[in-house]
Design a protein around this motif. Structure first.
Motif, PDB file in Angstrom:
ATOM      1  N   HIS A 203       0.860  -1.180   0.000  1.00 34.08           N
ATOM      2  CA  HIS A 203       0.000   0.000   0.000  1.00 34.08           C
ATOM      3  C   HIS A 203       0.901   1.237   0.000  1.00 34.08           C
ATOM      4  CE1 HIS A 203      -3.133  -2.844   1.430  1.00 34.08           C
ATOM      5  NE2 HIS A 203      -2.168  -3.285   2.217  1.00 34.08           N
ATOM      6  N   LEU A 204       0.682   2.135  -0.929  1.00 35.51           N
ATOM      7  CA  LEU A 204       1.465   3.370  -1.007  1.00 35.51           C
ATOM      8  C   LEU A 204       0.520   4.563  -0.901  1.00 35.51           C
ATOM      9  CD1 LEU A 204       3.925   2.639  -3.963  1.00 35.51           C
ATOM     10  CD2 LEU A 204       4.405   2.508  -1.511  1.00 35.51           C
ATOM     11  N   LEU A 205       0.908   5.535  -0.090  1.00 34.37           N
ATOM     12  CA  LEU A 205       0.180   6.799   0.027  1.00 34.37           C
ATOM     13  C   LEU A 205       1.030   7.904  -0.580  1.00 34.37           C
ATOM     14  CD1 LEU A 205      -1.501   7.048   3.549  1.00 34.37           C
ATOM     15  CD2 LEU A 205      -2.561   7.664   1.377  1.00 34.37           C
ATOM     16  N   ALA A 206       0.412   8.735  -1.397  1.00 39.03           N
ATOM     17  CA  ALA A 206       1.130   9.840  -2.041  1.00 39.03           C
ATOM     18  C   ALA A 206       0.242  11.074  -2.050  1.00 39.03           C
ATOM     19  CB  ALA A 206       1.544   9.463  -3.459  1.00 39.03           C
ATOM     20  N   ARG A 207       0.880  12.218  -2.218  1.00 45.82           N
ATOM     21  CA  ARG A 207       0.172  13.499  -2.224  1.00 45.82           C
ATOM     22  C   ARG A 207       0.531  14.263  -3.493  1.00 45.82           C
ATOM     23  NH1 ARG A 207       1.642  14.912   2.343  1.00 45.82           N
ATOM     24  NH2 ARG A 207      -0.271  14.691   3.567  1.00 45.82           N
ATOM     25  N   ARG A 208      -0.448  14.940  -4.071  1.00 40.82           N
ATOM     26  CA  ARG A 208      -0.141  15.857  -5.156  1.00 40.82           C
ATOM     27  C   ARG A 208       0.342  17.186  -4.558  1.00 40.82           C
ATOM     28  NH1 ARG A 208      -3.822  18.556 -10.070  1.00 40.82           N
ATOM     29  NH2 ARG A 208      -2.106  19.879 -10.765  1.00 40.82           N
TER      30      ARG A 208
END
Length: 209
Positions: A203-208
């Motif tokens: 699971h990867l969390l990223a932000r713009r």
């Protein structure tokens, strides 16, 4: 891209009832995945923009979960049979048929996008275009959560998924793709497999920015 998507749509149309019966309550036995979804929802709420897409929503169970976590969630799926099932199962929510690389969403409109094991069927060469579309629809500061089968090797691995061929990914390689698409990965969770395939759950969390 169209050819493999046509095959994927046909395969999922054929198993919609079985798939829904197997996965509708799956997160009840997946505490790590459940925790990542809850974290994602909390961070999206913190942006003040609650509008969130569940991309590859299948029978709509996770769209409903996001809604229950306080988000203005809607589901998109390639399979018309899945969309029809989701609409019947969750009549108070919005579901539409759409391709992941051509979402019917305005530029910069969303506070969050979640892709829960829905990009696993995308061939590696086509994944950058799919990720670029997720970036397009996210507002600055918006969150992206992607879950997939992880591998410890250096390259993605094609395997025979029970529905249609799929790919597992090294988490570092997938994170690099997120960065190249214009996202900033900031959290990841890898854990032992929850299935007989032997892949890690990733699971990867990223932000713009």
């Amino acid at each position: 891209m169209v050819e493999h998507q046509d095959e994927t749509r046909t395969a999922y149309d054929a198993v919609v009832d079985l798939y829904a019966s197997l996965f509708a309550d799956r997160l009840e036995t997946r505490p790590f995945a459940r925790a990542m979804v809850a974290t994602f929802a909390e961070l999206v709420r913190g942006t003040g923009n609650l509008r969130t897409a569940d991309v590859g929503c299948g029978p709509g169970h996770l769209t409903a979960l996001l809604h229950g976590l306080g988000l203005d969630a809607f589901g998109l799926d390639l399979s018309p049979a899945m969309v029809d099932h989701a609409r019947r199962a969750h009549p108070g929510l919005c579901f539409d048929e759409a391709r992941m690389e051509a979402m019917p969403v305005e530029d910069g409109a969303l506070g969050g996008v979640m892709a829960h094991y829905s990009m696993i069927h995308t061939p590696p060469g086509e994944l950058p275009a799919v990720l670029a579309e997720q970036v397009r629809v996210l507002a600055p500061g918006g969150l992206f959560l992607v879950s997939f089968f992880g591998t410890e090797g250096p390259e993605p691995v094609r395997f025979d998924h029970k529905v249609t061929p799929a790919y597992s990914w090294p988490a570092d390689r997938f994170a690099e793709l997120l960065g190249a698409a214009g996202l900033t990965p900031f959290a990841r969770l890898l854990h032992d497999p929850a299935s007989e395939r032997g892949f890690l759950d990733a699971h990867l969390l990223a932000r713009r920015p």
